[in-house]
Enzyme design. Structure first.
Site, PDB file in Angstrom:
ATOM      1  N   LYS A  54       0.808  -1.228   0.000  1.00 15.13           N
ATOM      2  CA  LYS A  54       0.000   0.000   0.000  1.00 15.13           C
ATOM      3  C   LYS A  54       0.837   1.272   0.000  1.00 15.13           C
ATOM      4  CE  LYS A  54      -3.685  -0.041  -0.374  1.00 15.13           C
ATOM      5  NZ  LYS A  54      -4.734  -0.366  -1.378  1.00 15.13           N
TER       6      LYS A  54
HETATM    7  N1  PMP Z   1      -3.304  -7.906   0.991  1.00  8.77           N
HETATM    8  C1  PMP Z   1      -3.164  -7.062   2.022  1.00  8.77           C
HETATM    9  C2  PMP Z   1      -2.468  -7.566   3.250  1.00  8.77           C
HETATM   10  C3  PMP Z   1      -3.678  -5.752   1.934  1.00  8.77           C
HETATM   11  O1  PMP Z   1      -3.531  -4.929   2.976  1.00  8.77           O
HETATM   12  C4  PMP Z   1      -4.339  -5.338   0.765  1.00  8.77           C
HETATM   13  C5  PMP Z   1      -4.874  -3.938   0.672  1.00  8.77           C
HETATM   14  N2  PMP Z   1      -6.154  -3.790   1.252  1.00  8.77           N
HETATM   15  C6  PMP Z   1      -4.489  -6.263  -0.286  1.00  8.77           C
HETATM   16  C7  PMP Z   1      -3.937  -7.524  -0.141  1.00  8.77           C
HETATM   17  C8  PMP Z   1      -5.261  -5.931  -1.551  1.00  8.77           C
HETATM   18  O2  PMP Z   1      -4.733  -4.897  -2.300  1.00  8.77           O
HETATM   19  P1  PMP Z   1      -5.657  -3.880  -3.116  1.00  8.77           P
HETATM   20  O3  PMP Z   1      -6.214  -2.905  -2.137  1.00  8.77           O
HETATM   21  O4  PMP Z   1      -4.712  -3.219  -4.061  1.00  8.77           O
HETATM   22  O5  PMP Z   1      -6.734  -4.631  -3.815  1.00  8.77           O
END
Ligand code: PMP
Length: 311
Positions: A54
């Site tokens: 992130k």
């Molecule tokens: N895995 C983790 C541990 C996350 O914190 C996130 C973000 N919410 C994601 C996967 C998914 O990523 P995205 O928000 O880009 O879909």
């Protein structure tokens, strides 16, 4: 300004900003005996300063808002987060001197909460029993109640979320695999990863397949959101057209895979194991190919959960 341009412009004044991105891509050998003709690689996002994937989108969204003067004076950045975006908002806010308020379900791990607080950000909790979507509703209520006070960054609708992955993560994957990637596997939290990387990979080569994993139990995996029920909120930036296929990932098997990955020196969290369960199912089907997935965040973030209990 694009991601790299903005990053370079601010890295001189705020050096930690320059540490985001350019993460290693590592070969994963877990399924080599079973599927010798499938190469599996993981993008190691724990190498970012905030320890997760992130950092990239949050850096892009915050620098852009900062540049446009949206974060000047006493204005507070507000958003909802399952934790990792919260950590990114918190550390980048600390660096830029911007106050940050995060709306988070109260089942987020203690490590995440403490990390957020350590950078000086404020947390507003919602009840985890009301589901992750309740944090999304609550942040909208707060932001709309006082638009002068709050800058609502809205990672679920902010185009720079997916663009960060389009301009940086996907570009790096193409370079690091020398364009050999055939399949990309990821899940959906905000949809930024899969939309941004999916779009860039498809542009490079439309035959590259984008495979989406959805955990079979909620709440079960921090960072991923439910999508299958008609009442589930679908993130505005999620581009379903970029997804070739959806896979059900078994949360328990995902946790076991997180543990196997830990023994291979790849110490990621719950979602990383769930993504690897998608990789395993896909490898069994294709038998030959170059699969890339993401290690989304660092395993230390889960010490207070049951993730490492049976190891
Ligand atoms: N895995 C983790 C541990 C996350 O914190 C996130 C973000 N919410 C994601 C996967 C998914 O990523 P995205 O928000 O880009 O879909």
């Amino acid at each position: 300004m694009g991601f790299r341009e903005l990053q370079q412009a601010y890295a001189e004044q705020f050096p930690a900003v320059g540490l985001v991105g350019q993460t290693p891509l590592v070969r994963v050998d877990l399924f080599r005996d079973e599927f010798p003709e499938v190469e599996v690689y993981a993008k190691m996002e724990p190498f970012n300063p905030g320890g997760s994937l992130k950092d990239r989108p949050v850096l892009y969204m915050m620098l852009d808002a900062f540049e446009r003067g949206e974060l000047s004076g006493t204005r507070t950045l507000i958003d909802s987060s399952s934790g990792n975006a919260g950590i990114a908002y918190a550390w980048i806010g600390g660096v830029l001197g911007v106050s940050v308020k995060l709306v988070i379900p109260n089942n987020a791990s203690a490590e995440r909460k403490k990390r957020i607080l350590s950078h000086g950000a404020e947390i507003h909790f919602t009840n985890a029993h009301d589901g992750y979507d309740e944090a999304l509703r609550e942040v909208r209520r707060l932001a709309h109640s006082d638009p002068d006070r709050y800058f609502f960054c809205d990672q679920y609708a902010n185009e720079l979320n997916w663009r960060a992955h389009y301009e940086s993560t996907a570009e790096e994957i193409l370079e690091q695999t020398e364009g050999r990637i055939t399949h990309f596997v990821a899940g959906v939290g905000t949809g930024g990863t899969i939309t941004g990387i999916g779009r860039r990979l498809k542009e490079h080569d439309p035959t590259i397949r984008i495979e989406c994993v959805v955990p079979d139990a909620f709440p079960g995996v921090e960072g991923l959101k439910p999508l299958k029920d008609p009442n589930d909120i679908v993130p505005a930036i999620l581009d379903r057209d970029v997804i070739d296929r959806m896979w059900d990932a078994d949360v328990d098997r995902g946790w076991e895979l997180s543990q196997s990955m830990a023994r291979a020196g790849l110490f990621g969290g719950q979602s990383s194991g769930v993504y690897m369960d998608g990789v395993r199912q896909l490898a069994a089907e294709i038998k030959k190919g170059v699969i890339v997935t993401i290690v989304c965040d660092i395993g230390e973030r889960y010490m207070s959960t049951r993730l490492w209990d049976s190891t």
